[in-house]
Design an enzyme around this catalytic site. Structure first.
Site, PDB file in Angstrom:
ATOM      1  N   CYS A 128       0.765  -1.120   0.010  1.00 38.01           N
ATOM      2  CA  CYS A 128      -0.026   0.193   0.022  1.00 38.01           C
ATOM      3  C   CYS A 128       0.845   1.353   0.097  1.00 38.01           C
ATOM      4  CB  CYS A 128      -0.983   0.086   1.237  1.00 38.01           C
ATOM      5  SG  CYS A 128      -0.182   0.422   2.608  1.00 38.01           S
ATOM      6  N   CYS A 132       3.347   1.118   2.857  1.00 38.69           N
ATOM      7  CA  CYS A 132       4.118   0.337   3.227  1.00 38.69           C
ATOM      8  C   CYS A 132       5.745   0.635   3.115  1.00 38.69           C
ATOM      9  CB  CYS A 132       4.032  -0.853   2.342  1.00 38.69           C
ATOM     10  SG  CYS A 132       2.523  -1.897   2.784  1.00 38.69           S
ATOM     11  N   CYS A 182      22.110  25.578  15.130  1.00 40.50           N
ATOM     12  CA  CYS A 182      23.334  26.378  15.230  1.00 40.50           C
ATOM     13  C   CYS A 182      23.574  27.137  13.877  1.00 40.50           C
ATOM     14  CB  CYS A 182      24.407  25.877  15.823  1.00 40.50           C
ATOM     15  SG  CYS A 182      24.991  24.490  14.642  1.00 40.50           S
ATOM     16  N   CYS A 201       3.538  -3.119   8.127  1.00 38.40           N
ATOM     17  CA  CYS A 201       2.924  -1.655   7.809  1.00 38.40           C
ATOM     18  C   CYS A 201       1.636  -1.426   8.999  1.00 38.40           C
ATOM     19  CB  CYS A 201       2.543  -1.797   6.396  1.00 38.40           C
ATOM     20  SG  CYS A 201       1.608  -0.459   5.944  1.00 38.40           S
ATOM     21  N   CYS A 215      -1.965  -1.076   6.403  1.00 40.55           N
ATOM     22  CA  CYS A 215      -2.589  -2.541   5.999  1.00 40.55           C
ATOM     23  C   CYS A 215      -2.824  -3.474   7.125  1.00 40.55           C
ATOM     24  CB  CYS A 215      -1.693  -3.011   5.219  1.00 40.55           C
ATOM     25  SG  CYS A 215      -0.574  -2.644   3.923  1.00 40.55           S
TER      26      CYS A 215
HETATM   27 ZN   LIG Z   1       0.937  -1.200   3.915  1.00 44.15          ZN
END
Ligand SMILES: [Zn+2]
Length: 479
Positions: free
Chosen positions: A12, A15, A27, A291, A294
């Site tokens: 996806c 992922c 700085c 992931c 998903c």
């Molecule tokens: Zn995924």
């Protein structure tokens, strides 16, 4: 460019972690700038220093309680007080003092401290009389107010001083008339952008940074505007259509969920492969098992379920830590909490103050699995709650608050981690070497969001999304 389809079990959008934006050390911004982007980041912080409700949120803020007093902080605080109350003459005078402090006194102080002994370029303070003559000359017209002014004009040092005075005077007029606060920095806010352009350029003049930026080019840098290459966009659009044919063909055969064997992940390369190709198709990758989006992963969340209130959990963990923006929370099949435009906050007022164990639908106890969803981000995650009551203090003085007494196990989410408030800028210098550019007038986070929102149809199971791969992905090629 890839095809995303949940039912086909392919990678996806989330992922693979997205390339992060370039970060500049504090700085570099505060003391040793060497590129236009450094002084523009500084100027945005200067804008905050003057107009943010909380002055201490600016990176340039200096605490005056210490031994070493800053050369400009007292004047900043004085000017902030005067902006909404004092008269024009008084305010102009203080603006003059502040500009001298920032572009002369402070620079001279750092030179005296031999800060630039080893530097390639030694900064040179802007002479005090450059400022005093502009402050005295009440009739001088700021460059942006002169007829024939164009956004692509490059302002001289005097122009920048005149513009800076004019911008702060305009801001004070707004504050004196409305009494309310100035909006946060926004590249599309004309006053804010003129302020950033002239104050950053003055710093470029001090540090010998080139080129001096026009209002137009400064806006590009300040707003993270990424140039897109017209030909690449056209190529990707063509590839999308070809992939769409494949998807339609599968649908006509009623073979949805089988896109893996016909669709392709296509890399658009900046440099050709050994075979001489600029387009490199590969099969659609399988999802990353870790992931977050998903939802193959269940997060483990350990905390004291009797002490944490739901409100703190939503704020500290679900939003801040996990990156949800409009979460809905389910225990089992019961929705116990939702957020969104059409949701009445009062409805949940009684629930949010409860401790986790006392929530409806059985509450959150050791071993409870909750589901957090966010339709606006197309995000969903299962979280397993683990109760732990004994949180040791490291020593007696340890003031670790309840809000830090939690542990998240497993990999943290990748999606939704884009921090929109971050001032980090991407250095787009190396993007300009490809000839024709069209400017995409959106910042990075908006681009990502609109891509997602524009291409994902929530009512449809087949999700098609096109991702233009950055050239860094070349490393995944097999050749
Ligand atoms: Zn995924």
């Amino acid at each position: 460019m890839t095809v995303i389809d949940k039912s086909s079990n392919v990678e996806c959008y989330d992922c693979q972690p997205k390339p992060t934006q370039k970060v500049y050390p504090i700085c570099t911004i505060r003391s040793t700038p060497s590129m236009p982007v450094h002084v523009i980041v500084w100027a945005k912080e200067f804008y905050k220093l003057l107009f943010n409700p909380k002055v201490e949120e600016s990176m340039l803020f200096e605490d005056q309680s210490g031994d070493e007093k800053s050369t400009f902080m007292d004047i900043v605080l004085q000017l902030r007080d005067e902006l909404a109350t004092a008269n024009d003459v008084k305010i102009r005078d203080t603006i003059g003092q502040l500009l001298i402090a920032l572009y002369n006194t402070e620079i001279q102080k750092q030179l005296d401290m031999e800060r630039f002994k080893t530097a390639k370029k030694v900064p040179s303070p802007i002479p005090v009389d450059s400022f005093t003559k502009m402050i005295v000359d009440q009739d001088s017209i700021a460059p942006s107010k002169q007829s024939g002014y164009k956004h692509t004009d490059i302002w001289s040092k005097d122009d920048c001083i005149s513009e800076a005075i004019s911008c702060i005077m305009e801001a004070s007029k707004i504050l004196r008339e409305g009494g309310s606060l100035l909006p946060e920095f926004d590249k599309d806010d004309d006053l804010a952008m003129r302020f950033v352009t002239c104050t950053s350029n003055l710093r470029s003049y001090v540090f010998g940074i080139e080129p001096i930026q026009s209002h137009y080019s400064a806006k590009g840098i300040a707003g993270n505007i990424i140039p897109a290459i017209a030909t690449t966009n056209a190529i990707v659009a063509g590839l999308q259509v070809l992939q769409a044919f494949q998807i339609l063909a599968k649908q006509m055969e009623n073979k949805t969920g089988e896109l893996k064997d016909c669709c392709r992940f296509v890399y658009c390369l900046r440099d050709k492969t050994r075979q001489g190709y600029y387009l490199q198709p590969t099969s659609l990758p399988s999802p990353n098992p870790k992931c977050f989006v998903c939802r193959s992963a269940v997060l483990q969340l350990t905390l004291d379920t009797t002490k944490w209130t739901f409100e703190t959990m939503v704020k500290r963990i679900i939003k801040k830590e996990l990156g949800f923006t409009e979460p809905s929370v389910n225990i089992g099949s019961s929705i116990i909490y939702e957020e969104g435009d059409d949701i009445d906050d009062d409805e949940y007022a009684a629930i949010v103050v409860k401790s986790l164990v006392d929530l409806p639908a059985g509450g959150m106890k050791d071993g409870t699995i909750i589901t957090i969803e966010d339709f606006t981000q197309d995000l969903e995650v299962d979280v397993c709650i683990n109760h732990k009551s004994d949180w040791e203090k490291k020593d007696a003085d340890d003031e670790v608050g309840l809000e830090d007494q939690f542990i998240i196990g497993g990999d943290k989410p990748i999606a939704g981690k884009c921090d929109q408030e971050n001032d980090q800028l991407k250095n787009d210098e190396d993007e300009n070497d490809d000839g024709i550019v069209i400017v995409d007038d959106e910042d990075i986070s908006n681009t990502v969001d609109s891509k997602k929102r524009g291409l994902i149809d929530d009512d449809d199971d087949d999700i098609i999304e096109v991702v233009e791969e950055p050239s860094t992905k070349k490393t995944r090629l097999s050749d």
